[in-house]
Design a protein around this motif. Structure first.
Motif, PDB file in Angstrom:
ATOM      1  N   LEU A 200      13.193  -9.821   2.800  1.00 21.97           N
ATOM      2  CA  LEU A 200      12.246  -8.711   2.726  1.00 21.97           C
ATOM      3  C   LEU A 200      12.303  -7.920   4.033  1.00 21.97           C
ATOM      4  O   LEU A 200      12.506  -8.490   5.102  1.00 21.97           O
ATOM      5  N   TRP A 201      12.078  -6.633   3.930  1.00 19.10           N
ATOM      6  CA  TRP A 201      12.053  -5.822   5.147  1.00 19.10           C
ATOM      7  C   TRP A 201      10.983  -6.313   6.111  1.00 19.10           C
ATOM      8  O   TRP A 201      11.192  -6.343   7.324  1.00 19.10           O
ATOM      9  N   ASP A 202       9.815  -6.725   5.567  1.00 14.85           N
ATOM     10  CA  ASP A 202       8.733  -7.133   6.466  1.00 14.85           C
ATOM     11  C   ASP A 202       8.913  -8.540   7.034  1.00 14.85           C
ATOM     12  O   ASP A 202       8.049  -9.034   7.760  1.00 14.85           O
ATOM     13  N   LYS A 203      10.030  -9.191   6.713  1.00  6.49           N
ATOM     14  CA  LYS A 203      10.406 -10.419   7.428  1.00  6.49           C
ATOM     15  C   LYS A 203      11.221 -10.103   8.685  1.00  6.49           C
ATOM     16  O   LYS A 203      11.661 -11.008   9.394  1.00  6.49           O
ATOM     17  N   GLY A 204      11.439  -8.808   8.943  1.00  6.43           N
ATOM     18  CA  GLY A 204      12.196  -8.411  10.131  1.00  6.43           C
ATOM     19  C   GLY A 204      13.691  -8.523   9.969  1.00  6.43           C
ATOM     20  O   GLY A 204      14.425  -8.589  10.968  1.00  6.43           O
ATOM     21  N   VAL A 205      14.161  -8.505   8.728  1.00  7.66           N
ATOM     22  CA  VAL A 205      15.604  -8.659   8.486  1.00  7.66           C
ATOM     23  C   VAL A 205      16.384  -7.498   9.106  1.00  7.66           C
ATOM     24  O   VAL A 205      17.454  -7.691   9.702  1.00  7.66           O
TER      25      VAL A 205
END
Length: 372
Positions: A200-205
């Motif tokens: 996910l984008w909000d996992k900082g990937v």
């Protein structure tokens, strides 16, 4: 005493709550697992648990479909007549609590395992959904016992008047088996940094990929791997096209979902999770227990696992440059990696062992039962 453990996927119950279920069973509880049917459902039966399939859509917003879901909760609860229900994830917390109240089940225990897309994202969809979810949370959580995995989430729910102080219970994470996740020497090869998470984008990937690119551009010999899969039920999910493009560029590898996280951790030298916000990420506790240094963000849920400069580094959210700098320190210093890994193991055993966490959860059950 019968307890229903209810979640939005059988994957979640198996990977995050099966140890709790086993603990409760050993204490004489009749434990029933409730979740949508998936590939883990048969494993519940193999472990001796009764399983009930739940009709559920994680991203459904059709009012008629959602009403049918609520009625399905009510039907299950009415048929089972448990002494207690314990619900996980937003929809299960809201629908399950409303259903349990209609049936007359007390106590109701809810775990807030993170704020999720609705409260992490500032996009239009998330802001719109918050207007719907906020009043539902207030109604659903009223009179229930609520378990938070970090004090930041508890403070937010108190501020928004979703809960009152007497409802709040803070328990750090879901617990891990520190005998299974034991110190493992890293392989003698090119240092490997892994990001094990839903993609996910909000996992900082995105920041992880950017940091990996910065480090490799300096000629530092290191590997970086994304370990996880897309989450089709989450609006923050990264597209297949983007993942394959990153892999083609050659700065990160994409391993996909790995069933055996212990083996995955044993292959790594550093574990990284630059998330925007968490409940309390189990994979970081597992990494610490295996003596892996961690680089994560200075945000709710992550800073409970990492003491900055002791068993890893905390960096600002959405800051790829700081992330790269912290990873570079560890990549260039194997002695520091070992020292921080040892400190992480000590922290995991002291704070996050299964026995400690499961006993705390059962104490919340007893607290709720005493209020009936």
């Amino acid at each position: 005493m019968k307890a229903l453990l209810v979640a939005n996927t059988d994957w979640y119950l198996y990977n995050f709550r099966i140890d709790l279920a086993c603990h409760l069973k050993s204490q004489g509880w009749d434990v029933v697992l409730v979740a949508p049917k998936g590939k883990y459902s048969e494993r519940f039966k193999e472990l001796g648990f009764r399983y009930i399939p739940l009709e559920f859509s994680r991203k459904g917003i059709n009012p008629l479909q959602e009403l049918a879901t609520l009625r399905h909760f009510e039907k299950i609860y009415d048929q089972e007549k448990p002494d207690l229900v314990h619900q996980f994830t937003i929809k299960c917390v809201i629908y399950g609590s409303l259903a349990a109240k209609r049936i007359g089940i007390i106590p109701i225990v809810n775990s807030i395992t993170g704020l999720g897309f609705i409260y992490v994202s500032e996009g239009l969809i998330a802001r719109s959904l918050r207007k719907i979810v906020n009043p539902l949370y207030r109604k659903a959580l009223k009179g229930t016992q609520v378990i938070f995995e970090n004090s930041d989430d508890a403070a937010l729910f108190l501020e928004r008047e979703f809960v009152t102080p007497d409802q709040v219970n803070i328990i750090l994470g879901t617990g891990i088996d520190t005998k299974k996740f034991k110190p493992i020497p890293p392989p003698e090869s090119v240092p490997l940094v892994i990001l094990p998470s839903r993609l996910l984008w909000d996992k900082g990937v995105g920041e992880f990929v950017e940091a990996a690119t910065m480090i490799r551009s300096k000629g530092i010999n290191a590997r970086f791997a994304l370990v996880g899969k897309k989450d089709e039920g989450n609006p923050s999910s990264i597209s297949f096209e983007q993942l394959t493009q990153w892999q083609k560029e050659g700065n990160v590898e994409w391993w996909g979902w790995q069933e055996d996280i212990l083996t995955t951790l044993s292959l790594s030298d550093i574990v990284c999770l630059p998330s925007y916000r968490e409940g309390l990420p189990k994979v970081l506790i597992e990494a610490a227990s295996c003596s892996r240094p961690i680089v994560t963000t200075d945000t709710a849920g992550c800073r409970e696992v990492v003491a900055d400069g002791v068993n890893g580094y905390l960096v600002p959210v959405k800051n790829a440059a700081e992330l790269a700098a912290a990873l570079e320190k560890l990549l260039l210093d194997p002695v520091l990696r070992k020292k921080m890994g040892q400190a992480g193991r000590k922290r995991a055993v002291e704070l996050f062992a299964n026995e400690k966490v499961n006993n705390q959860i059962e104490a919340v059950y007893q607290k709720g039962l005493s209020l009936r």
